[in-house]
Write a protein that holds these residues in place. Sequence first.
Motif, PDB file in Angstrom:
ATOM      1  N   TYR A   1      -3.303  -6.557   0.822  1.00  0.00           N
ATOM      2  CA  TYR A   1      -3.313  -5.249   0.172  1.00  0.00           C
ATOM      3  C   TYR A   1      -4.735  -4.690   0.112  1.00  0.00           C
ATOM      4  O   TYR A   1      -4.969  -3.510   0.408  1.00  0.00           O
ATOM      5  N   LEU A   2      -5.694  -5.521  -0.232  1.00  0.00           N
ATOM      6  CA  LEU A   2      -7.078  -5.082  -0.371  1.00  0.00           C
ATOM      7  C   LEU A   2      -7.677  -4.643   0.954  1.00  0.00           C
ATOM      8  O   LEU A   2      -8.439  -3.675   1.001  1.00  0.00           O
TER       9      LEU A   2
ATOM     10  N   ARG B   1       0.830  -1.204   0.000  1.00  0.00           N
ATOM     11  CA  ARG B   1       0.000   0.000   0.000  1.00  0.00           C
ATOM     12  C   ARG B   1       0.869   1.261   0.000  1.00  0.00           C
ATOM     13  O   ARG B   1       0.424   2.324  -0.453  1.00  0.00           O
TER      14      ARG B   1
ATOM     15  N   GLU C   1      -3.870  -5.815 -10.635  1.00  0.00           N
ATOM     16  CA  GLU C   1      -4.850  -4.731 -10.684  1.00  0.00           C
ATOM     17  C   GLU C   1      -5.344  -4.474 -12.108  1.00  0.00           C
ATOM     18  O   GLU C   1      -6.492  -4.045 -12.303  1.00  0.00           O
TER      19      GLU C   1
ATOM     20  N   PHE D   1     -10.677   0.074  -1.641  1.00  0.00           N
ATOM     21  CA  PHE D   1     -10.288  -0.361  -2.978  1.00  0.00           C
ATOM     22  C   PHE D   1     -11.491  -0.326  -3.922  1.00  0.00           C
ATOM     23  O   PHE D   1     -11.390   0.141  -5.061  1.00  0.00           O
TER      24      PHE D   1
ATOM     25  N   ARG E   1      -4.189   2.486  -2.005  1.00  0.00           N
ATOM     26  CA  ARG E   1      -5.386   1.963  -2.676  1.00  0.00           C
ATOM     27  C   ARG E   1      -6.173   3.067  -3.373  1.00  0.00           C
ATOM     28  O   ARG E   1      -6.791   2.833  -4.421  1.00  0.00           O
TER      29      ARG E   1
ATOM     30  N   SER F   1       0.810  -2.184  -7.188  1.00  0.00           N
ATOM     31  CA  SER F   1       1.210  -2.692  -5.872  1.00  0.00           C
ATOM     32  C   SER F   1       2.566  -3.366  -5.843  1.00  0.00           C
ATOM     33  O   SER F   1       3.134  -3.577  -4.775  1.00  0.00           O
TER      34      SER F   1
ATOM     35  N   ASN G   1      -5.697   3.805  -7.157  1.00  0.00           N
ATOM     36  CA  ASN G   1      -6.292   2.969  -8.194  1.00  0.00           C
ATOM     37  C   ASN G   1      -7.431   3.671  -8.930  1.00  0.00           C
ATOM     38  O   ASN G   1      -7.962   3.138  -9.911  1.00  0.00           O
TER      39      ASN G   1
END
Length: 470
Positions: free
Chosen positions: A418-419, A18, A125, A425, A23, A84, A26
């Motif tokens: 990560y999410l 991150r 992604e 996200f 996030r 990421s 994105n």
Amino acid sequence: MANVQTVAERQQAGKLARERSPRSNNAMIGNVDRDPVELLQQNSEGRVAALVPLRYGRMSVSPFTFYRGSAVLQAHDLSGTTYSGITIPVCGDAHLMNFGGFATPERQLVFDLNDFDEVAPGPWEWDVKRLAASFAIAGEQMGINRGSVKDIIATAIHEYRDRMHSYAECSALELWHEIVTFERMLETATTSEGRQLINRAMEKAAGRTHESMLGKMATQRDGRWTIQDAPPALFHPGGPNSLLGKDQKWADSDEWKGALASAFERYLQTISPERRQLIAQFELQDTAFKVVGVGSVGTFCLVMLFIDGHGKPLFLQVKEARQSVVARFFETDIPAHEGERVVTGQRLLQAASDSFLGWTTGPAGRYFYFRQLRDMKISAEVERMSSTILQGYARLCGWALARAHAKGGGRAVEIAAYLGSGGRFAEALTDYALAYSGQNQKDYDTFIRACRTGKLESRSDEDMAADFRV
């Protein structure tokens, strides 16, 4: 042997990602300072010249068909964004029409990704963003209100997130054996309308077999089957309806058949011995050129019709494999053979792959891969979906994409970390999808102007078919 990290170490790596790409980043659509027409022309180089106008014709139907045929634009744009740092094999073209149903070798009907022409190692992604934007573009084209479109996009992303968290707790073998069957889809359907649609799809798939296709595509004379020409979509390379041009040497049938036979022998060496034994029970009856899809139009694609001793058919599709748009804009190591790239990527990402999947090198050094033309294959009829059904379909696509990424990349723990468990996200991806839908409309408008002014030649299937009518 590889040094296997602990789950805790992998979770920490996902959270640290991150910092590399927050996030919220994105939501950015990337580098759109480019000429879409120029990129599309570059992407058309090396294709069958007479079919490039048909490619543009199919793309010109709507902003969504344009999106389907312009993966090169989005890959270019995404190369200007942060990511990421978690790289896995990605589909490269994971829009909503590149998911569907098909039969496994064990005859189970499954839902999965089904197009791997652009597969390559890349940022996970990119796949999620291509999927999200496809729902925004399709939803807006269908006249669904903005609020509902947002809900549909968020549903796909939340499902991807939730499934990825579940897969992060699975062992490597559990992930390898995970499969999204239509029976499981029925169990998870939230509406009676959704269940009815799934049941109808299962019935439709059961009727889409090699045998059902034989009578539609071919005729028998003196005990031998011949594929029927239906130009521009289907024609014999060396026949009077061919669109391949004299420079391809297709008119010399003996030379062409010899080259094809050599390529087929090379293909056989890329499949398992028992599959070679199975194919040996069939005799080749005919071969024709088939125009497929939207983005693939103009690439070389053949259909080979085989018949066994009982008179039963097998249709194999031989499709050209060109450089992946992901590999063009994301530096990575891939196999030197583009057909091997497609086959390896498909085997990694799909839960179960075609029994006849393999690759070869054809005439003029072109790369190809083989698969069955049709084996209970079905695609979603998105234009007929209600907003509620499209939302249910978005959930299935999010599930299938998470499964593919978890299995193919082996990085479910990192991606899940990560999410996170919140909506940050999904909010960013929803903003991205809506913004990219706007960019796609701009590019589509530029493309249509180029077609109308003659900078690009665009012809419909109907226009080209009229050329062959007496």
